[in-house]
Write an enzyme that holds these catalytic residues in place. Structure first.
Site, PDB file in Angstrom:
ATOM      1  CG  HIS A   1      -1.983  -0.989   1.220  1.00 55.11           C
ATOM      2  ND1 HIS A   1      -3.230  -0.769   0.684  1.00 55.11           N
ATOM      3  CD2 HIS A   1      -1.990  -2.255   1.674  1.00 55.11           C
ATOM      4  CE1 HIS A   1      -3.962  -1.859   0.832  1.00 55.11           C
ATOM      5  NE2 HIS A   1      -3.232  -2.782   1.431  1.00 55.11           N
TER       6      HIS A   1
ATOM      7  CE  LYS B   1      -6.420  13.886   0.282  1.00 49.83           C
ATOM      8  NZ  LYS B   1      -6.550  12.782  -0.656  1.00 49.83           N
ATOM      9  NE  ARG B   2      -3.713  10.268  10.285  1.00 52.13           N
ATOM     10  CZ  ARG B   2      -3.405   9.359  11.211  1.00 52.13           C
ATOM     11  NH1 ARG B   2      -4.228   8.354  11.473  1.00 52.13           N
ATOM     12  NH2 ARG B   2      -2.292   9.469  11.905  1.00 52.13           N
TER      13      ARG B   2
ATOM     14  CE  LYS C   1      -2.385  10.683   3.283  1.00 51.63           C
ATOM     15  NZ  LYS C   1      -3.021   9.800   2.282  1.00 51.63           N
TER      16      LYS C   1
ATOM     17  CB  THR D   1     -10.070   5.021  -1.329  1.00 55.04           C
ATOM     18  OG1 THR D   1      -9.576   5.337  -0.026  1.00 55.04           O
ATOM     19  CG2 THR D   1      -9.387   3.759  -1.829  1.00 55.04           C
TER      20      THR D   1
ATOM     21  CE  LYS E   1     -13.997   6.176   0.664  1.00 55.59           C
ATOM     22  NZ  LYS E   1     -13.178   6.225   1.892  1.00 55.59           N
TER      23      LYS E   1
END
Ligand code: 475
Length: 841
Positions: free
Chosen positions: A374, A567-568, A573, A678, A682
């Site tokens: 992952h 998100k985290r 990110k 992911t 969504k």
């Protein structure tokens, strides 16, 4: 001991077997019964908590009836089963999902209303089951939903943490962590006090030759911890199949405290033993995409793996089949390297306990396991120190050394004399101290290795696992692009959109075959349809605006463009890129004339996400976002044109409110760093557009929905390495607009700039590893394109309809079917229509 009821008495059982309720009256009867008997309350003493408890127990009874039937059916059929081993299952709430999956939500709604409650209030009583950090844990939860919905005989195995991911509070702009004790009342689990496994730690290994001259290894001494099973029913959507998630909880071997010690006056140490054992399943490690190599984490991993494998092997042995049939009956999927010890444990069971030869055992092991990677982030790749291993799991370390020896011998045969290669691929890293490389062990012990999006699967083949492709050949490596369950992420989170889609596509069939969404393409220019579509988005934004008001006190205009990044929090990110972009927008607005301001599309920038408690840079990013919000949100020059919101404690149930309310969402990781993502799926599925980099599943989303319907920007993965090299060894000048942003921060405009020095410094002085400056210009330009595009609402709505219509590929059902076919070699177990499912459409 035979536990099954003799034939002549079985008719009585059948006659009185529990029948799942299907009518509103029967549901109400169950609720009242649970209030009055299980909870020992009455109508004069029934608040929303009690009503939630009773409604959940009513549904739980229903699920467990189907669970029993499913397990019986699967046992009788005796076909191949899948075991999904994951240290994280980020389930969220269960009641709403259970009601929808069994098709009885409307009945429950009416029933609860007759009893004096609003269903929304009841649903909101539930505490999230938050046994996960982020993407990896939520993926496991979506997979369980899909495996049950598709009727696969499949179990999840995990740990029953007493504390899930911490609750986040924001105090003066800083993140504060509060423990998440969630087990106060959890109606969804069934303790199985009869299913208890002894798990051994420490001790030593005695080796000898038996009479037949066979080498024997005995792992002895050390200490025993007990694992107790807790089962959670997993209902499929519109099918009676109800699978199992089995979570293990740890206890001292003596049950409570050691009475010997207690009576001899050593009370403290007897309590300490007990607490040490219970510590194993006490708390979820709160790191996302980071490995910290702590002994307790390795203990958690072995505890969970040993209990799960004992359980799986015990079930297999009941079938009395030959060991060689093990991989025909059982597929075990490793969710990242966290359960890699399962490979070693199965080999140990087969050679040490069951007396198989090494080779025979190893063939069984490798045909049983599949490994999913992952992440490529180096700091997330698990390594365990050899001395730590030696102490905790001495026999396992020996087996790892043997696995490595046989593996390196085979490499030597294939690439004679290539000593560099041997050093590179060895499962043991020759460092000080030596380290066990878990990903390499997982590859060597599995028959398939997969990444989670095309780019990611290509990257692992050409970078971190390159040598292994040469050794095992390319067929061992494959891709299964991630997916999400449309049940929770469309039907449950966005009921109005689901209803509209159902009305145009002939019912809820799209929830089982998401490609049916294609039929929406013909409405992309339909005036009436577009109006309804837009109304639903607006209503979802109103709902989020209310939530923002109630939690932050800030008023936001639901007509503004909602730009969301949840998100985290992680440097890769790049929430920092987003907030720097917001500051740039602030500067731009401040420099505008009132006339110019009128032409600008109002925007609400919404952030949410947790930082790992020890990740200072991530916490600094949260601090900056909050401080920017504090300044911007009360600046009269800005007004509605820009609001900056940080939503506290982002989790699954909050995601269900946030996701349907985006106009755009941000998926802006440095190219090549986000394995898949992911939430990108969504948001698009809920009629939002995305701004993103060419990374992870963004690339396949673009392929599916068309490049006109996505805002892509930034450098490509193939250029990242060179850019980093230039930063470090060539000249490194920052983007001039970013410099202006930094200047504003340094002027203390958002509080003492010293607090943000590490953040700006990482970009200015420390090589800008995540390429924030390199991508800044392109990011700002693309945000301008977003502003322009949003002004043309007609076109915008068409883009969102076309996007939703083309999202079928990203159902986790497609994903599970791919795993089943390419990796597990399992088939669904068909079900009759005998069960009492609700018939809601
Ligand atoms: C990716 N967590 C997402 C998602 O595939 C992807 C690793 C080591 C230790 C603790 N946590 C981890 C992850 O690696 C993780 O969550 N990875 C995520 O998996 C599902 O969509 O891009 O970052």
């Amino acid at each position: 001991v035979e536990a099954s009821i003799p034939e002549p008495q079985r008719d009585a059982w059948k006659k009185f077997q529990a029948k799942p309720f299907v009518s509103k009256d029967d549901f109400e009867k169950e609720v009242v019964r649970h209030v009055e008997t299980t909870l020992a309350r009455s109508m004069f003493n029934c608040d929303e908590t009690a009503a939630y408890a009773a409604a959940s127990l009513a549904f739980r009874d229903r699920l467990i009836t189907e669970w029993n039937r499913t397990q019986q059916r699967q046992t009788f059929a005796d076909t191949k089963r899948v075991y999904y081993l994951s240290l994280e299952f980020l389930m969220g709430r269960a009641l709403d999902n259970a009601m929808l999956n069994v098709g009885l939500k409307n009945i429950a709604k009416e029933g609860l209303s007759e009893l004096g409650f609003r269903i929304e209030d009841i649903i909101n009583q539930e505490h999230d089951a938050a046994l996960g950090n982020g993407g990896l844990g939520r993926l496991a939860a979506c997979f369980l939903d899909s495996m049950a919905s598709l009727n696969f005989p499949a179990w999840g195995y995990g740990l029953r943490y007493k504390y899930g991911i911490f609750k986040q509070e924001i105090v003066d702009g800083y993140q504060v962590e509060v423990p998440d004790y969630w087990l106060d009342f959890n109606p969804w689990e069934f303790p199985r006090h009869d299913i208890v496994v002894d798990v051994q730690f420490y001790g030593g290994v005695r080796k000898y030759q038996d009479e037949a001259g066979k080498n024997v290894a005995v792992w002895e001494g050390g200490e025993i911890v007990k694992a107790t099973a807790y089962d959670v029913p997993i209902p499929g959507f519109n099918t009676p199949t109800t699978n199992n998630m089995r979570l293990w909880s740890s206890k001292a071997a003596s049950g409570e405290f050691d009475f010997q010690k207690f009576n001899s006056g050593d009370y403290e140490s007897s309590v300490a033993d007990q607490q040490r054992a219970e510590t194993i399943s006490a708390v979820l490690y709160p790191n996302d995409n980071l490995d910290r190599g702590k002994e307790l984490r390795l203990k958690q991993q072995y505890f969970w793996v040993a209990a799960s494998l004992y359980d799986i092997v015990r079930r297999f042995k009941k079938s009395k089949r030959a060991w060689s049939e093990f991989p025909d009956q059982i597929a075990i999927q490793l969710n990242d390297t966290h359960p890699t010890l399962a490979i070693v444990e199965l080999q140990r069971i087969l050679i040490d306990m069951e007396g198989l030869d090494w080779d025979e055992a190893w063939t069984i092991v490798t045909n049983t396991f599949g490994y999913t990677n992952h992440t490529v982030l180096p700091e997330a790749l698990e390594k365990w120190s050899v001395p730590l291993f030696q102490n905790l799991l001495p026999r396992h370390l020996q087996i790892i050394y043997d696995i490595n020896m046989f593996f390196l011998q085979s490499v030597e045969r294939k690439f004679p004399g290539d000593r560099d290669m041997l050093g590179r691929v060895s499962i043991i890293e020759e460092s000080q101290p030596k380290m066990v490389r878990m990903a390499f062990l997982a590859i060597v012990g599995s028959h398939k290795v997969n990444g989670v999006a095309e780019l990611h699967s290509d990257l692992i083949k050409t970078t971190i696992f390159k040598d292994f492709v040469k050794i095992f050949g390319p067929d061992k490596f494959t891709n299964v692009t991630n997916g999400i369950t449309p049940r929770r992420w469309l039907h449950q989170a966005n009921p109005r959109l689901s209803e509209l889609i159902a009305s145009k596509t002939g019912g809820l069939g799209f929830l089982k075959d998401l490609n049916v969404l294609n039929e929406l393409e013909k409405f992309a220019d339909d005036k009436e349809f577009k109006k309804e579509w837009a109304e639903i988005k607006y209503a979802n934004k109103v709902r989020l605006a209310k939530y923002i008001k109630s939690t932050t006190g800030v008023t936001v205009n639901p007509a503004a463009l909602f730009d969301i990044q949840v998100k985290r929090i992680h440097e890769y990110k790049r929430q920092q890129l987003n907030i720097f972009g917001v500051i740039h927008r602030y500067l731009t607005i401040k420099a505008m004339t009132p006339e110019e301001r009128k032409k600008l599309a109002p925007r609400v920038s919404i952030f949410g996400g947790k930082a790992a408690p020890g990740y200072w840079m991530a916490k600094t990013i949260i601090h900056l976002i909050n401080n920017v919000g504090a300044v911007v949100n009360k600046d009269p020059d800005v007004g509605d044109l820009l609001k900056v919101i940080f939503l506290e404690d982002y989790n699954v149930s909050k995601a269900e409110i946030i996701t349907p309310a985006s106009d755009v969402s941000e998926h802006i990781s440095t190219a090549g760093t986000e394995a898949s993502g992911t939430s990108n799926m969504k948001f698009v599925l809920n009629g939002g557009l995305i701004i993103g980099t060419c990374d992870g599943a963004n690339i396949e989303i673009t392929r599916e929905i068309g490049e006109n319907n996505i805002f892509l920007f930034g450098n490509l993965a193939e250029d990242v390495e060179d850019l980093r090299h230039t930063h470090n060894y060539g000249s490194h000048t920052l983007d001039p607009d970013l410099v202006k942003v930094f200047d504003l921060i340094k002027s203390n405009a958002f509080g003492d700039a010293g607090a943000f020095g590490a953040l700006t410094g990482s970009i200015e002085d420390h090589g800008d590893y995540y390429l924030v400056s390199d991508d800044f210009h392109s990011y700002i330009q693309t945000q301008t394109l977003v502003d322009e595009a949003y002004k043309n609402q007609e076109e915008w709505i068409t883009k969102t309809i076309l996007s939703v219509a083309r999202m079928g590929f990203f159902s986790s059902d497609r994903c599970i079917n791919e795993y089943a076919e390419m990796i597990w070699n399992v088939e669904p177990l068909p079900v009759g229509k005998e069960s009492g499912l609700g018939k809601e459409e």
